[in-house]
Enzyme design. Structure first.
Site, PDB file in Angstrom:
ATOM      1  N   HIS A  74     -18.832  38.245 118.216  1.00 37.69           N
ATOM      2  CA  HIS A  74     -20.393  38.656 118.234  1.00 37.69           C
ATOM      3  C   HIS A  74     -20.887  37.456 119.015  1.00 37.69           C
ATOM      4  O   HIS A  74     -22.201  37.343 119.215  1.00 37.69           O
ATOM      5  CB  HIS A  74     -21.056  38.611 116.868  1.00 37.69           C
ATOM      6  CG  HIS A  74     -20.659  40.005 116.340  1.00 37.69           C
ATOM      7  ND1 HIS A  74     -20.960  41.235 116.753  1.00 37.69           N
ATOM      8  CD2 HIS A  74     -20.346  40.402 115.089  1.00 37.69           C
ATOM      9  CE1 HIS A  74     -20.554  42.207 116.047  1.00 37.69           C
ATOM     10  NE2 HIS A  74     -20.500  41.514 115.066  1.00 37.69           N
TER      11      HIS A  74
ATOM     12  N   ARG B 104     -27.037  48.238 122.825  1.00 37.90           N
ATOM     13  CA  ARG B 104     -27.635  49.636 122.159  1.00 37.90           C
ATOM     14  C   ARG B 104     -29.186  49.397 122.113  1.00 37.90           C
ATOM     15  O   ARG B 104     -29.778  48.028 121.997  1.00 37.90           O
ATOM     16  CB  ARG B 104     -27.217  49.521 120.684  1.00 37.90           C
ATOM     17  CG  ARG B 104     -27.565  50.760 119.791  1.00 37.90           C
ATOM     18  CD  ARG B 104     -26.998  50.886 118.448  1.00 37.90           C
ATOM     19  NE  ARG B 104     -27.131  51.993 117.791  1.00 37.90           N
ATOM     20  CZ  ARG B 104     -26.776  52.306 116.508  1.00 37.90           C
ATOM     21  NH1 ARG B 104     -26.203  51.204 115.983  1.00 37.90           N
ATOM     22  NH2 ARG B 104     -27.226  53.474 115.933  1.00 37.90           N
TER      23      ARG B 104
ATOM     24  N   SER C  17     -30.053  50.148 112.026  1.00 39.45           N
ATOM     25  CA  SER C  17     -28.745  49.915 111.481  1.00 39.45           C
ATOM     26  C   SER C  17     -28.577  48.860 110.774  1.00 39.45           C
ATOM     27  O   SER C  17     -27.776  48.592 109.704  1.00 39.45           O
ATOM     28  CB  SER C  17     -27.652  49.892 112.801  1.00 39.45           C
ATOM     29  OG  SER C  17     -26.449  49.837 112.307  1.00 39.45           O
TER      30      SER C  17
ATOM     31  N   GLY D 141     -22.546  49.112 117.823  1.00 42.39           N
ATOM     32  CA  GLY D 141     -21.160  50.050 118.145  1.00 42.39           C
ATOM     33  C   GLY D 141     -20.021  49.190 118.144  1.00 42.39           C
ATOM     34  O   GLY D 141     -19.032  49.533 118.640  1.00 42.39           O
ATOM     35  N   THR D 142     -20.000  48.199 117.473  1.00 46.62           N
ATOM     36  CA  THR D 142     -18.648  47.142 117.314  1.00 46.62           C
ATOM     37  C   THR D 142     -17.474  47.853 116.745  1.00 46.62           C
ATOM     38  O   THR D 142     -16.449  47.883 117.304  1.00 46.62           O
ATOM     39  CB  THR D 142     -19.056  45.894 116.658  1.00 46.62           C
ATOM     40  OG1 THR D 142     -20.353  45.266 117.209  1.00 46.62           O
ATOM     41  CG2 THR D 142     -18.000  44.817 116.934  1.00 46.62           C
ATOM     42  N   THR D 143     -17.630  48.545 115.651  1.00 48.27           N
ATOM     43  CA  THR D 143     -16.652  49.208 115.053  1.00 48.27           C
ATOM     44  C   THR D 143     -16.061  50.180 115.862  1.00 48.27           C
ATOM     45  O   THR D 143     -14.631  50.292 116.057  1.00 48.27           O
ATOM     46  CB  THR D 143     -17.022  49.669 113.700  1.00 48.27           C
ATOM     47  OG1 THR D 143     -17.640  48.661 112.929  1.00 48.27           O
ATOM     48  CG2 THR D 143     -15.860  50.465 113.088  1.00 48.27           C
ATOM     49  N   TRP D 144     -16.841  51.045 116.474  1.00 52.99           N
ATOM     50  CA  TRP D 144     -16.420  52.155 117.352  1.00 52.99           C
ATOM     51  C   TRP D 144     -15.639  51.577 118.469  1.00 52.99           C
ATOM     52  O   TRP D 144     -14.460  51.993 118.862  1.00 52.99           O
ATOM     53  CB  TRP D 144     -17.549  52.975 117.798  1.00 52.99           C
ATOM     54  CG  TRP D 144     -17.206  54.279 118.254  1.00 52.99           C
ATOM     55  CD1 TRP D 144     -15.980  54.930 118.516  1.00 52.99           C
ATOM     56  CD2 TRP D 144     -18.181  55.124 118.900  1.00 52.99           C
ATOM     57  NE1 TRP D 144     -16.186  56.039 119.087  1.00 52.99           N
ATOM     58  CE2 TRP D 144     -17.165  56.543 119.552  1.00 52.99           C
ATOM     59  CE3 TRP D 144     -19.439  55.117 119.170  1.00 52.99           C
ATOM     60  CZ2 TRP D 144     -17.999  57.338 120.294  1.00 52.99           C
ATOM     61  CZ3 TRP D 144     -20.125  56.183 120.122  1.00 52.99           C
ATOM     62  CH2 TRP D 144     -19.318  57.293 120.586  1.00 52.99           C
TER      63      TRP D 144
ATOM     64  N   ARG E 147     -22.674  54.609 108.678  1.00 53.47           N
ATOM     65  CA  ARG E 147     -23.606  55.443 107.901  1.00 53.47           C
ATOM     66  C   ARG E 147     -24.192  56.526 108.727  1.00 53.47           C
ATOM     67  O   ARG E 147     -24.496  57.653 107.977  1.00 53.47           O
ATOM     68  CB  ARG E 147     -24.665  54.311 107.672  1.00 53.47           C
ATOM     69  CG  ARG E 147     -26.162  54.747 106.907  1.00 53.47           C
ATOM     70  CD  ARG E 147     -27.175  54.067 107.096  1.00 53.47           C
ATOM     71  NE  ARG E 147     -27.861  53.886 108.533  1.00 53.47           N
ATOM     72  CZ  ARG E 147     -28.866  54.784 109.299  1.00 53.47           C
ATOM     73  NH1 ARG E 147     -29.006  55.698 108.264  1.00 53.47           N
ATOM     74  NH2 ARG E 147     -29.062  54.615 110.399  1.00 53.47           N
TER      75      ARG E 147
END
Length: 352
Positions: free
Chosen positions: A165, A185, A193, A103-106, A315
């Site tokens: 990260h 997650r 993912s 969920g990094t991008t979000w 995705r």
């Protein structure tokens, strides 16, 4: 003495951002913050690095090295050492941290939009997230510290918003000096993912290879259970400094989680903001469907040295997709490994 000239971007940042939130990193330093070029890699730790245990893993096209209990891509070991030795946090810094594909991008987008909402109203037609990928808005710590580019971080006006990260032991000065927001997650969805993400670079990569390296912990930034536990324990010990989020809870109640995030950051939404729909505007701006449809997230690559298209970051965005890729036996096997690793800690993914 005359005031030295500065670029329009940096002058704007100096005047506004210290009061109103972070500025997009790409606007001041370009789109080069994920990985430095090979000639920029530092060699001062060469002897230490050469002595580290190594492994090859399905989830990494490069060699992994085991440093202080974690498997890191070989070119990020120097970054880990430099972060430990040189990172100087500021009191109002905010670091978004995560294990890859959790969920990094979000979370990058939500945190940036929340912190910068005074300078960039989320419903505005000129919001940076409409023209930039979320990863372009935040400096990536290991990308900078791998290549000796710490000065770029120092040059940013406060408050700074950063991304990593790295496991918590690699940024030991961060707590309690500044604030960290971490997202975890369900590992089963993380595996799926990651496999799809890497498949854009290596289409022949078998799913089972990524699954097995997750189970034995030999993966980039792994083992995942140790990564999660480091931040979770810090959040228990210092809830004022570390906010621990779960991807599944963010999916279920994004507006509630954004309110929690804003409160943790010390910038809760005012009654006027609530009445005007600011929270809903942030959620809409940063929603999976909206970000996926933007041109900035359809074209280009994450980095010239990491030629994965940006659209690989968008995705599915759902929870539970693992059932379409794992047998019940595989899922049970991974669940049992994680449960055993977490035994006695008080943490469980079953809460998801």
């Amino acid at each position: 003495m005359a005031t030295p000239p500065c670029s329009p971007h940096f002058c704007l940042a100096s005047m506004a951002s210290a009061r109103e939130g972070p500025i997009p990193f790409a606007d001041t330093h370009g789109d080069t913050n994920l990985v430095s070029s090979p000639e920029q890699r530092e060699e001062e730790h060469a002897d230490l690095i050469a002595a580290l245990p190594s492994a090859s893993a399905a989830d990494s096209p490069v060699k992994l090295l085991r440093y202080q209990g974690f498997w890191l891509p070989d070119f990020y070991v120097a970054a880990a050492i430099n972060l430990q030795q040189r990172f100087e946090p500021r009191r109002d810094d905010v670091i978004v941290a995560s294990f890859p594909k959790c969920g990094t991008t979000w979370l990058n987008a939500l945190t940036f939009a929340t912190m910068a909402r005074a300078a960039y109203p989320p419903a505005g037609a000129d919001h940076p997230l409409l023209r930039l990928n979320p990863h372009q808005c935040l400096p990536f710590l290991e990308g900078l510290f791998q290549g000796g580019r710490e000065a770029e971080l120092e040059a940013l006006p406060s408050p700074r918003l950063m991304n990593t990260h790295m496991p918590l032991p690699m940024v030991p000065r961060a707590v309690p000096a500044c604030r960290l927001v971490y997202i975890c997650r369900d590992p089963k969805d993380m595996v799926v993912s990651l496999w799809h993400f890497l498949g854009r670079l290596r289409p022949e990569l078998p799913f089972n290879s990524v699954f097995e390296c997750t189970c034995d912990g030999t993966m980039s930034y792994g083992p995942v259970w140790d990564h999660v536990l480091g931040y979770w324990r810090a959040a228990i010990a210092r809830p004022d400094k570390v906010l621990f989020l779960r991807y599944e809870e963010l999916l279920r109640d994004p507006a509630g989680q954004v309110r929690t995030l804003a409160g943790f950051l010390g910038t809760p939404f005012s009654a006027a903001e609530e009445a005007s729909g600011t929270v809903d505007s942030i959620v809409k701006l940063c929603s999976f469907g909206h970000l996926k449809g933007l041109e900035a997230n359809k074209i280009g690559h994450l980095n010239p040295l990491l030629p994965i298209p940006r659209d690989a970051l968008f995705r599915n965005g759902a929870s539970g997709d693992w059932v379409n890729h794992m047998t019940p036996e595989m899922a049970s096997h991974l669940d049992e490994i994680v449960a055993e690793k977490m035994r006695g800690t008080g943490f469980t993914f079953s809460e998801l």
